[in-house]
Design an enzyme around this catalytic site. Structure first.
Site, short mmCIF file in Angstrom:
data_model
loop_
_atom_site.label_atom_id
_atom_site.label_comp_id
_atom_site.label_asym_id
_atom_site.label_seq_id
_atom_site.Cartn_x
_atom_site.Cartn_y
_atom_site.Cartn_z
CG MET A 1 -2.32 -0.48 0.78
SD MET A 1 -3.54 -0.01 1.95
CE MET A 1 -4.80 -1.19 1.52
CB CYS A 2 2.32 3.82 -0.07
SG CYS A 2 3.83 2.99 0.49
N GLY A 3 0.07 5.73 0.94
CA GLY A 3 -0.90 6.76 0.57
C GLY A 3 -0.18 7.97 0.03
NE ARG A 32 -3.61 3.94 -0.22
CZ ARG A 32 -4.09 2.97 -1.00
NH1 ARG A 32 -5.34 2.61 -0.90
NH2 ARG A 32 -3.32 2.38 -1.89
CB THR A 140 0.83 7.62 4.80
OG1 THR A 140 -0.07 7.08 3.83
CG2 THR A 140 0.30 8.97 5.28
#
Lengths: 293, 233
Positions: A1-3, A32, A140
């Site tokens: 994931m990651c945002g 995320r 994030t």
């Protein structure tokens, strides 16, 4: 994931609120990316003949005044310093004289802040609500390819006033890192995104426009990515051909926003009535002050 | 806005999403009370009205996040906005209608029921569909109907690359351009029975301004999978 989040103020009246909005967007991307958080803020350009560096030191007792420049701002373990002369020379001088200090960003406009931890804590520690500016990016991180460290957090600097945030993972970063080292690009971590940032730095150094450099990523990089690239004048978005990493773009008369998910955009004024769309794979989308003025 | 007395209004700005979904799950499947629900301020939340199994009508006013109306059974869900990844994923029956655009994997793996998107749908629309009917008023992205087994995908606009890659026996109809067909997906003749199927689906989707004859049909060349075609549905 990651945002990923990004906000560009078309209406100058929003600029004093940039930090507040960017902070609210970043906090929405908590699930995320709970490992680390970071932002790039574009504000207060340095005067002609001066450069602005964001510095980081793990030692909280560091004396920023001893660096030799004018200290503009100190937030957590980061300091923004004005130095006379070209940013490359200033960066080289600091690396030589202060080995314990890392240069997070260099240029005349950009400032990069990033740290391990969740976005809400990060926003408080770095007083994100305070920031006024023309545009900003945030990230994030949910780490996949390398360790959770300050240096492995996003955004990554890709040259003067440029930075990259990334959602995804790259498969060919080890080979590409070796090739880029031969071209003189330096790396501080084993992180895959730093290689993408180094690749962009190299292409831009070789004379590519930002758009051409991003388009060449489609051939050079193997893996998944949604990229958001910050420039002195705006930002650009690119998704890989498979496009399994999400991205939403939204625009009103007052702002342009990019985020991994709409809920990060929902915190902005007028979001409900914004024009909202999903960027196509393989297409570079860019906003600059000159384009939207 | 006037609200009829028998519509249950839930504000997600003040109500926890889990509380809303639990209330919807606790309804009597055959005689739900209340029967009509309106959900406001979804603000991109994930899993809104997910896992329903009751004869309810749910209207969501605003944009929703991932997996809205996922696993839907019997309920009628209408999104007055855009939907994120996986709207109506694994729908079993009932219908899910999106007034705006949908992101990737709309109607993915659906086994029955109807999914309608009045805007565009992103990549992987109807991926691995197994009986759902999907009608898209706009266009769809790449890798749509990948490994599609049963059901019907109707696209009034264009389709992205690799449409119907490794398709089994789903029916695909596209009115506009197809950027490229995936492995073992070929164009097929549009016969009267297909026109009838299209007409019925467009009517169910309340799309009146396009004619069945404007579509082209695509399906499996049956060179890639080994099932005996006489056993197909």
């Amino acid at each position: 994931m990651c945002g990923i989040v990004g906000l560009f103020c078309k209406n100058p009246e929003l600029e004093p609120l940039l930090g507040e909005y960017l902070s609210a967007m970043l906090v929405q991307m908590d699930e995320r990316g709970p490992d680390s958080a970071g932002v790039a803020i574009y504000r207060d350009p340095a005067s002609d003949g001066w450069s602005k560096l964001t510095l980081y030191c793990a030692d909280p007792a560091v004396d920023w005044d001893a660096i030799g420049g004018e200290v503009l701002d100190v937030r957590a373990k980061h300091a923004v310093v004005l130095l006379e002369g070209d940013a490359d020379e200033a960066e080289a001088a600091i690396r030589a004289a202060h080995p314990g200090v890392r240069v997070m960003s260099a240029g005349r406009v950009i400032e990069i802040y990033k740290e391990v931890g969740r976005p809400r804590a990060f926003a408080g520690e770095f007083r994100l609500d305070d920031f006024a500016g023309t545009h900003g990016l945030g990230h994030t991180r949910m780490a996949t390819e390398s360790r959770v460290t300050t240096e492995g957090s996003h955004p990554f600097s890709t040259g003067h006033d440029l930075c990259l945030v990334h959602n995804g993972s790259l498969s060919n970063h080890n080979r590409l890192r070796r090739e880029l080292r031969r071209e003189g690009i330096e790396f501080q971590t084993e992180n895959d995104t730093e290689v993408a940032a180094g690749y962009l730095t190299w292409r831009l150094r070789e004379g590519d426009s930002l758009e051409t450099a991003l388009e060449s990523c489609l051939e050079a990089l193997d893996g998944f990515y949604t990229f958001l690239v910050g420039t002195a004048d705006g930002f650009a978005v690119l998704r890989d051909p498979i496009a399994c990493k999400p991205a939403v773009l939204a625009e009103t008369d007052d702002w342009v926003a990019m985020a991994s998910e709409y809920r990060a955009i929902a915190v902005l004024p007028g979001a409900t009535d914004a024009q909202i769309w999903e960027p196509e794979p393989r297409v570079v989308y860019a906003w600059e002050k000159a384009l939207v003025a | 806005m006037a609200v009829a007395a028998d519509v249950e209004v839930v504000d997600l700005a003040t109500t926890a999403l889990r509380d809303l979904n639990q209330r919807l799950h606790d309804l009597d499947p055959d005689a739900p009370d209340p029967r009509s629900w309106r959900i406001v301020n979804p603000n991109g939340a994930h899993a809104v009205a997910c896992g329903l199994d009751a004869l309810v009508d749910v209207e969501i006013v605003g944009h929703v996040g991932y997996y809205c109306a996922g696993m839907n059974k019997r309920a009628t869900v209408r999104v007055r906005g855009n939907a994120g990844t996986g709207v109506a994923e694994n729908i079993m029956s009932g219908s899910v209608v999106v007034d705006g655009n949908a992101s990737q994997s709309a109607g993915a793996t659906g086994r029955g029921g109807l999914v309608v998107v009045h805007g565009d749908a992103g990549a992987r629309c109807g991926i691995s569909m197994k009986g759902v009917d999907i009608v898209i008023r706009g266009s769809i992205g790449h890798m749509s109907a990948f490994m599609a087994q049963r059901g019907t995908l109707v696209v009034c606009g264009d389709a992205g690359e690799a449409l119907g890659d490794s398709i089994y026996e789903a029916h695909l109809y596209v009115r506009g351009e197809v950027a490229g067909l995936g492995a073992d997906c070929v164009e097929k003749e549009l016969r009267d029975e297909h026109m009838a199927e299209l007409r019925a689906l467009l009517e169910r989707a309340a799309i009146a301004d396009v004619a069945p004859a404007e579509f082209r049909r695509y399906g499996s060349a049956r060179q890639l999978y080994n099932f005996k075609v006489d056993n197909a549905y």
